[in-house]
Structures are given as C-alpha cells and as structure tokens.
Design a protein around this motif. Sequence first.
Motif, PDB file in Angstrom:
ATOM      1  N   SER B 117      63.790  20.877  51.296  1.00 32.11           N
ATOM      2  CA  SER B 117      63.642  19.636  50.112  1.00 32.11           C
ATOM      3  C   SER B 117      62.463  20.482  48.940  1.00 32.11           C
ATOM      4  CB  SER B 117      63.742  18.275  49.753  1.00 32.11           C
ATOM      5  OG  SER B 117      62.991  17.903  50.639  1.00 32.11           O
ATOM      6  N   THR B 119      61.831  23.683  45.878  1.00 31.33           N
ATOM      7  CA  THR B 119      62.494  24.709  44.973  1.00 31.33           C
ATOM      8  C   THR B 119      62.859  25.415  45.619  1.00 31.33           C
ATOM      9  OG1 THR B 119      60.819  23.609  43.244  1.00 31.33           O
ATOM     10  CG2 THR B 119      60.845  25.743  42.959  1.00 31.33           C
ATOM     11  N   LYS B 152      66.020  23.114  42.003  1.00 30.76           N
ATOM     12  CA  LYS B 152      65.309  22.205  42.917  1.00 30.76           C
ATOM     13  C   LYS B 152      66.589  21.225  42.856  1.00 30.76           C
ATOM     14  CE  LYS B 152      61.376  21.381  40.016  1.00 30.76           C
ATOM     15  NZ  LYS B 152      60.235  21.562  40.707  1.00 30.76           N
ATOM     16  N   GLY B 153      66.346  21.172  44.339  1.00 26.02           N
ATOM     17  CA  GLY B 153      67.046  20.246  45.426  1.00 26.02           C
ATOM     18  C   GLY B 153      67.307  20.451  46.398  1.00 26.02           C
ATOM     19  N   SER B 154      68.482  20.054  47.544  1.00 29.59           N
ATOM     20  CA  SER B 154      67.754  20.379  48.999  1.00 29.59           C
ATOM     21  C   SER B 154      68.879  20.847  49.866  1.00 29.59           C
ATOM     22  CB  SER B 154      68.151  18.288  49.805  1.00 29.59           C
ATOM     23  OG  SER B 154      66.878  17.779  48.532  1.00 29.59           O
ATOM     24  N   SER B 178      71.637  19.988  44.298  1.00 34.74           N
ATOM     25  CA  SER B 178      70.831  20.079  43.342  1.00 34.74           C
ATOM     26  C   SER B 178      69.758  18.843  42.840  1.00 34.74           C
ATOM     27  CB  SER B 178      70.760  21.130  42.032  1.00 34.74           C
ATOM     28  OG  SER B 178      72.063  20.355  41.494  1.00 34.74           O
ATOM     29  N   ASP B 179      68.589  18.701  42.930  1.00 31.81           N
ATOM     30  CA  ASP B 179      68.386  16.993  42.268  1.00 31.81           C
ATOM     31  C   ASP B 179      69.280  16.988  40.736  1.00 31.81           C
ATOM     32  OD1 ASP B 179      66.757  17.388  44.089  1.00 31.81           O
ATOM     33  OD2 ASP B 179      64.457  17.614  42.546  1.00 31.81           O
ATOM     34  N   ASP B 180      69.466  17.634  40.420  1.00 29.69           N
ATOM     35  CA  ASP B 180      70.430  17.421  38.902  1.00 29.69           C
ATOM     36  C   ASP B 180      71.783  17.023  39.267  1.00 29.69           C
ATOM     37  OD1 ASP B 180      71.181  19.949  38.849  1.00 29.69           O
ATOM     38  OD2 ASP B 180      70.332  20.119  37.664  1.00 29.69           O
ATOM     39  N   GLN B 181      72.269  17.035  40.570  1.00 28.36           N
ATOM     40  CA  GLN B 181      73.710  16.482  41.090  1.00 28.36           C
ATOM     41  C   GLN B 181      74.789  17.359  40.677  1.00 28.36           C
ATOM     42  OE1 GLN B 181      73.907  12.161  40.970  1.00 28.36           O
ATOM     43  NE2 GLN B 181      72.289  12.104  42.152  1.00 28.36           N
TER      44      GLN B 181
END
Lengths: 233, 233
Positions: B117, B119, B152-154, B178-181
């Motif tokens: 997780s 960048t 950014k994400g996992s 991504s973190d922003d889905q």
Amino acid sequence: MSKNSLYQYGTIGSLMAGAMDGTDTINDFLKHGDFGIGTMDGVDGELVVLDGQAFKMSAKGYVVHLEGEEKLPYGAIAHFHANHTFTIQDELDNEAVEALILDKMRSKNLFAGVKISGTFKKMHTRAMPKQEPPYIRFSEVEQPNFYADEIKGSIVGFYSPALFHGTSVAGFHIHFISDDQKFGGHVLDYVVEDVTVEIQDYANLIQDFPKEAEFLDTEFDYSNIAEEISLSE
Amino acid sequence: MSKNSLYQYGTIGSLMAGAMDGTDTINDFLKHGDFGIGTMDGVDGELVVLDGQAFKMSAKGYVVHLEGEEKLPYGAIAHFHANHTFTIQDELDNEAVEALILDKMRSKNLFAGVKISGTFKKMHTRAMPKQEPPYIRFSEVEQPNFYADEIKGSIVGFYSPALFHGTSVAGFHIHFISDDQKFGGHVLDYVVEDVTVEIQDYANLIQDFPKEAEFLDTEFDYSNIAEEISLSE
C-alpha cells in the motif's frame, strides 16, 4: 471446519520430491479423523487408519499397530460416514469396482472417501522400505510386492479430482488392512468376492503443511512430478 | 481452522475451464476473511476485498462497491495480519518487489498473503468482461487493459507454492484498488514509489467447492490447464 472435511497433512508431490522426514505425530494426525492413509518417517511402510486405529504395513511384510508417538511426513484422514453404500457379491476386479464407485459418488470434482470391506479373492499390494537421509526421490525406491488370496479385510482410501494431481494422487489412492491385522499395504490391484462399498462425499479439503525448517527451507524439484506420481502411485 | 488459514472457494483451474457461474455470495465469502481477491458471476470483473469491504473493477473501467448479495464463482480470502513488514522508498518494478517479498516470506512452500500500500508510479491492470453461458474458455476472452500513473492504493493478493499451480496460480496473484476507489483490476505490472509491504505466512489452506449441480456434474477439460493459467494470469 465440519466433520465433512478431508484433512491432508503434507502433499504427495513434496513426499515424492524428498520431504520424507516424519514431522506430525500419529496422535495429532488422529485428531482430524478416524479413517485415513499415509506413510511413516522415512516413507517407512504404508499407513492405514481404520475405526480410529493406526496400522503400518512394513516393507518387511508384517503389520504394526502404531502407539501414537510415531511421526508421519504425509497422510490424509477424515471422520468417516458413508453417503452411499452398496454391496458386490461377484468376482469383479479393481477397474470394474472403481467404475461402480465413480458412478455412485456425487461428483468427480469433489474429494471422496472409499471403504471396501469384506472378502477379497485376490489382493496385491506393495510397501515402501524405510529410507535414510539424504533421501533419493520416491520414484527411485524399489518396493517389495505382496499377494494374498481369499483374504478378509478393508480397503481404505480416497478419490481426488483430476485438478489435484500433484498435491494428491488423481483418482483413487487406497491402502489395505486384513481383518486379522497381519497383511496390508498400498493397493495395486485386487479382485473382490463379497464386499460392502461405502463412499463419503467431502465438502472441502483442509491442506496442512509441516512447520519444520527441513520442509520450509527446501527448494523442491517438481519439474517431473505429475509423471513421478503416476508411475509410483 | 485458525485465523491463520487461507480460504479458497472454487479453483482457478475450474474457472478457466468454464465454471464461471456465481455460486457463493459475497456475504458468505466475507465470513472467511477481510482480505482477498476473486471474480464475480460470469467472470465479471476483478474482485478486491480490503479491510472487509468488497469492490469490483469492471471491464468497463470503473469500480463498484459490492453490497453482499452478489455471487462469485472463485475467490481466495483470509483474515489479514502481517508477519513481515517493510517499506520501499524507491522506484522498483514488480519483479524487483517480488524478489524482496520472496526473500522475506517464511517459505516458498507455504501460501502467503501480500499487501502493498502507498504510492505507485505506474500501475497496469486488466479486467475480465462479463461472459454469458454457454461459456468459452477463460483464455479465449479478450480483456481490456488499464493504466494509471502516480496513483495511491493497495495491491491485495496471494503467493501460492509451485505445486498448487492448477488449483491456484503459482507465484503471485494480485489485484489492485486505488484509495479513491475509482481504479483497480488484476495487476499485470507496476512500479512502486513509496509503499509499505506486508506479508502474512499462512499455516494451511481450506479448499472449498461449489455445491451446485452445474459444477458437480460437469466434466471439465483440464488437458492444457497449466499453460492456460500461465498465459491468462
């Protein structure tokens, strides 16, 4: 998981590739069921678990009742209860019997337990002789064969779906123990005379692994493993 | 079994061979963990389960938050907790990152969970378009590719031992969210920039199967399955 799981400790593939050190005790193994097969430390003989009792057919040709502290590198075990039962009162060979079982089992895509008990006209087995480290590959070990006629006893073993060839033996992997606990082994072929066949359909498989460094840190050679299993089992 | 088990519903092999009907609900699947991957009914998109929330990256290029009643034909899931954690603050590609993970994992002979997780400088994914019965083979489906920079994400996924190629994908099988889905999919390659890598060593695998007749009664063609998995995954 439920009482309808098949529990496998180790894999056939790793055993074939040399993971032959006994790491799980019979006592711990028996916590997962009362019906199973396997081999002992150094692939010493052929394990049968029947009605919660563990026996080893040695390559020397006799059966030992295991006490519990002995260790195994590989085994499969379950709590046995039959979903399908039928009798055969006819001389049928193993291929004919297996065809009947495949017809009765719920699915070729699930694991199944198979118990065949009664009188066998012929029984042909083999048993692995104990190996010492450094281990050679399983497929290179010479195994004595054993023959019996008109013998009462039980076949114990499992059916694995084709996709699991490598971790298990695809199709039937069965061992034998006589009622007088004097004869047994890994079954090569047989002819039934008067037997009851019981089949259990498992919902799932619990695949467990040794936790010892000897297993965890080895780079196994699986390059020819499917063929080695087919030839040896 | 313990909280240190990997649970797999269905197999990659059967999915590849056409067992694409959704049979297990997301709600039932989530009972086995909070961290996982899979695909949905008709191989519709790429499933990610992260922190107990289930998302699907559609082949149309957007992410859907799943409600729970949706069904999947295949998935792997676990209760995630890391045994090994390290950070990378450097531009490394997926091959370099995988080499670091293989070095930190307890064993190549056990299943492992992998979470990366932070960048990512580059992320390249693909997503399966929903199929309708009668299903063609997975390897024949054309899949759209997706690219993102500075995202950014996992990464969520699993390492499987070589011997399990067929039922799983040998090596790493990873998905991204991504973190922003808004972006995700099955990961093809990537470059990390500033990430935390977490690894969980699983003690064992629970292999579960669909119980529907569509799965149980099908004779699957696995004759070329190892190659099909390697090409498609």
